[in-house]
Design an enzyme around this catalytic site. Structure first.
Site, PDB file in Angstrom:
ATOM      1  N   CYS A   1       0.866  -1.167   0.000  1.00 28.70           N
ATOM      2  CA  CYS A   1       0.000   0.000   0.000  1.00 28.70           C
ATOM      3  C   CYS A   1       0.911   1.227   0.000  1.00 28.70           C
ATOM      4  O   CYS A   1       1.693   1.442   0.926  1.00 28.70           O
ATOM      5  CB  CYS A   1      -0.891  -0.041   1.238  1.00 28.70           C
ATOM      6  SG  CYS A   1      -1.980   1.381   1.371  1.00 28.70           S
TER       7      CYS A   1
ATOM      8  N   CYS B   1      -2.391  15.032   3.022  1.00 37.39           N
ATOM      9  CA  CYS B   1      -3.471  14.945   2.029  1.00 37.39           C
ATOM     10  C   CYS B   1      -4.313  16.204   2.097  1.00 37.39           C
ATOM     11  O   CYS B   1      -4.613  16.692   3.187  1.00 37.39           O
ATOM     12  CB  CYS B   1      -4.344  13.722   2.312  1.00 37.39           C
ATOM     13  SG  CYS B   1      -5.634  13.469   1.063  1.00 37.39           S
TER      14      CYS B   1
ATOM     15  N   CYS C   1     -11.033  14.556   4.630  1.00 40.46           N
ATOM     16  CA  CYS C   1     -12.127  13.669   5.058  1.00 40.46           C
ATOM     17  C   CYS C   1     -12.092  13.606   6.587  1.00 40.46           C
ATOM     18  O   CYS C   1     -11.027  13.409   7.176  1.00 40.46           O
ATOM     19  CB  CYS C   1     -11.959  12.271   4.463  1.00 40.46           C
ATOM     20  SG  CYS C   1     -11.934  12.259   2.658  1.00 40.46           S
TER      21      CYS C   1
ATOM     22  N   CYS D   1     -10.461  10.495   8.590  1.00 38.41           N
ATOM     23  CA  CYS D   1      -9.151   9.960   8.182  1.00 38.41           C
ATOM     24  C   CYS D   1      -8.009  10.685   8.899  1.00 38.41           C
ATOM     25  O   CYS D   1      -7.974  11.916   8.953  1.00 38.41           O
ATOM     26  CB  CYS D   1      -9.001  10.115   6.672  1.00 38.41           C
ATOM     27  SG  CYS D   1      -7.406   9.555   6.057  1.00 38.41           S
TER      28      CYS D   1
ATOM     29  N   CYS E   1      -6.195   1.181   7.062  1.00 36.43           N
ATOM     30  CA  CYS E   1      -6.777   2.254   6.254  1.00 36.43           C
ATOM     31  C   CYS E   1      -7.044   3.484   7.104  1.00 36.43           C
ATOM     32  O   CYS E   1      -7.667   3.392   8.160  1.00 36.43           O
ATOM     33  CB  CYS E   1      -8.122   1.832   5.680  1.00 36.43           C
ATOM     34  SG  CYS E   1      -8.063   0.391   4.660  1.00 36.43           S
TER      35      CYS E   1
HETATM   36  N1  SAH Z   1      -7.309   9.383  -1.127  1.00 37.57           N
HETATM   37  C1  SAH Z   1      -7.693   8.080  -1.568  1.00 37.57           C
HETATM   38  C2  SAH Z   1      -6.845   6.951  -1.038  1.00 37.57           C
HETATM   39  C3  SAH Z   1      -6.435   6.925   0.421  1.00 37.57           C
HETATM   40  S1  SAH Z   1      -7.349   6.211   1.699  1.00 37.57           S
HETATM   41  C4  SAH Z   1      -9.144   7.839  -1.253  1.00 37.57           C
HETATM   42  O1  SAH Z   1      -9.748   8.662  -0.588  1.00 37.57           O
HETATM   43  O2  SAH Z   1      -9.690   6.842  -1.705  1.00 37.57           O
HETATM   44  C5  SAH Z   1      -7.759   4.565   1.364  1.00 37.57           C
HETATM   45  C6  SAH Z   1      -9.171   4.220   1.909  1.00 37.57           C
HETATM   46  O3  SAH Z   1      -9.205   4.218   3.355  1.00 37.57           O
HETATM   47  C7  SAH Z   1     -10.222   5.219   1.455  1.00 37.57           C
HETATM   48  O4  SAH Z   1     -11.374   4.557   1.063  1.00 37.57           O
HETATM   49  C8  SAH Z   1     -10.460   5.998   2.726  1.00 37.57           C
HETATM   50  O5  SAH Z   1     -11.693   6.647   2.713  1.00 37.57           O
HETATM   51  C9  SAH Z   1     -10.354   4.920   3.776  1.00 37.57           C
HETATM   52  N2  SAH Z   1     -10.193   5.419   5.142  1.00 37.57           N
HETATM   53  C10 SAH Z   1      -9.756   6.629   5.539  1.00 37.57           C
HETATM   54  N3  SAH Z   1      -9.739   6.713   6.882  1.00 37.57           N
HETATM   55  C11 SAH Z   1     -10.186   5.532   7.345  1.00 37.57           C
HETATM   56  C12 SAH Z   1     -10.363   4.999   8.655  1.00 37.57           C
HETATM   57  N4  SAH Z   1     -10.063   5.702   9.735  1.00 37.57           N
HETATM   58  N5  SAH Z   1     -10.818   3.739   8.762  1.00 37.57           N
HETATM   59  C13 SAH Z   1     -11.077   2.998   7.667  1.00 37.57           C
HETATM   60  N6  SAH Z   1     -10.899   3.441   6.414  1.00 37.57           N
HETATM   61  C14 SAH Z   1     -10.464   4.699   6.252  1.00 37.57           C
END
Ligand code: SAH
Length: 360
Positions: free
Chosen positions: A108, A115, A119, A122, A354
């Site tokens: 990964c 970023c 969100c 995250c 994630c």
């Molecule tokens: N910027 C990209 C890729 C990075 S995150 C995107 O947004 O897709 C990879 C995945 O993990 C994304 O689906 C994101 O929403 C998710 N993610 C982010 N924070 C998380 C968390 N605390 N728990 C589980 N998944 C999370």
């Protein structure tokens, strides 16, 4: 890295040939180096013994074999998950996670440091945007994972032993790949190059927060890589609260772009859906998601939904859906005819799962 030094992983093969020409070296030597980098995956100038010592010295003076500085390496899941925290020259963090399974191995990779997408659930978003990564900085994370995998295999006693080469590269680390599209894509093309590292296009997956221009661009890209889209809600109100990007590219526009993508490529997309307790995990929301992906009177979207139980991020007032709520959501979505699975977690014990990548 001194200011005069370059990252050798930033060079394409023609770029290496040009660079070697400036050193008075023939093109075949550049090809030898390309082979060291991507086929033999040599991690040290001195191990390139087919080059003379003076040439090795000259190369080492001018270029770095990767410029990310290792800061902290962690192992979780009994050594099957490995995370490396790197720093850029100004100290900005980058993280890479290797996940080893009996029959596959996935890295990964981060495409940015920090970023910009913000969100709310995250950890990376909390850092804000720090840097776009260069193709070389993206590629060297993969080469690190290859060396980790080789170390694991050298020590593994279990049979069957995991594959001798990574099987999957996922751009789901720090950052938004489509916010750094050109450099990210250059790294994909390099890693795919059959004359070099030779990773099959179908073994790459890019995950986007939902940047519509990037989705449309990928629909026309020459390599059939996989696309994952972070959806996380089926209505604009909930999605905008979770993901500011939804104000720019609301759900209808996102789904329309996804349809264009699946129609052009005939490839199935995956939607990621992070489950937050009592926020987006009610069965009615699953039904709404079902209608969005399998609308009446239109062909179903060629897709699959990946449910991700939220991994806790300190300092957020959010909750993780418990197992029962996850299963209830999954059942409601399946009842609408939407294929869906719950993502198996890795690396929670070392903050490598994630959304937990935040440079610690
Ligand atoms: N910027 C990209 C890729 C990075 S995150 C995107 O947004 O897709 C990879 C995945 O993990 C994304 O689906 C994101 O929403 C998710 N993610 C982010 N924070 C998380 C968390 N605390 N728990 C589980 N998944 C999370």
């Amino acid at each position: 890295m001194t200011s005069k030094q370059v990252n050798v992983y930033d060079f394409s093969l023609p770029g290496l040939v040009d660079w070697f020409a400036t050193l008075g070296e023939p093109a075949y030597r550049a090809k030898q180096l390309y082979r060291h980098l991507y086929v033999l995956r040599t991690g040290d100038w001195d191990a390139m013994t087919d080059f003379s010592k003076p040439l090795r010295q000259q190369l080492a003076d001018q270029a770095q074999l990767g410029c990310l500085k290792p800061v902290k390496r962690l192992e979780g899941d009994h050594g099957l998950t490995r995370k490396m925290l790197w720093s850029l020259p100004d100290g900005a963090p980058v993280e890479t996670v290797l996940m080893i399974y009996p029959d596959r191995a996935t890295v990964c990779v981060s495409s940015q440091s920090g970023c910009p997408m913000q969100c709310v659930f995250c950890a990376t978003g909390k850092l804000g945007f720090l840097h776009d990564l260069t193709p070389g900085e993206i590629i060297e994370q993969v080469m690190w994972a290859e060396r980790e995998l080789a170390d694991f295999r050298a020590q593994a006693t279990a049979s069957p032993s995991p594959p001798s080469k990574l099987t999957n590269i996922v751009f789901m680390g720090m950052g938004e790949p489509f916010n750094n599209y050109d450099q990210w894509w250059t790294s994909v093309e390099r890693l795919h190059d059959p004359a070099g590292y030779d990773m099959g296009a179908r073994n790459f997956t890019v995950s986007t927060v939902g940047l519509v221009p990037g989705i449309l661009r990928l629909a026309d890209a020459p390599l059939p890589i996989n696309l994952a889209i972070s959806l996380h809600a089926a209505d604009d109100e909930t999605r905008s609260e979770m993901m500011p990007v939804n104000k720019r590219y609301p759900i209808e526009e996102l789904i329309a772009a996804t349809r264009t993508y699946t129609e052009k490529t005939r490839r199935r997309v995956s939607f990621e859906y992070v489950l937050l307790k009592e926020k987006n995990d009610f069965p009615e929301q699953a039904a709404r998601l079902g209608q969005l992906l399998r609308p009446e009177g239109a062909p179903p979207l060629l897709c699959h939904v990946n449910l991700i139980p939220w991994n806790p991020v300190p300092g957020t007032p959010l909750g993780r859906s418990d197992r029962n709520r996850v299963l209830r959501f999954q059942a409601a979505l399946r009842a609408c005819g939407v294929p869906c699975t719950v993502r198996v977690e890795r690396g929670v014990d070392i903050a490598a799962a994630c959304g937990q990548l935040a440079g610690a």
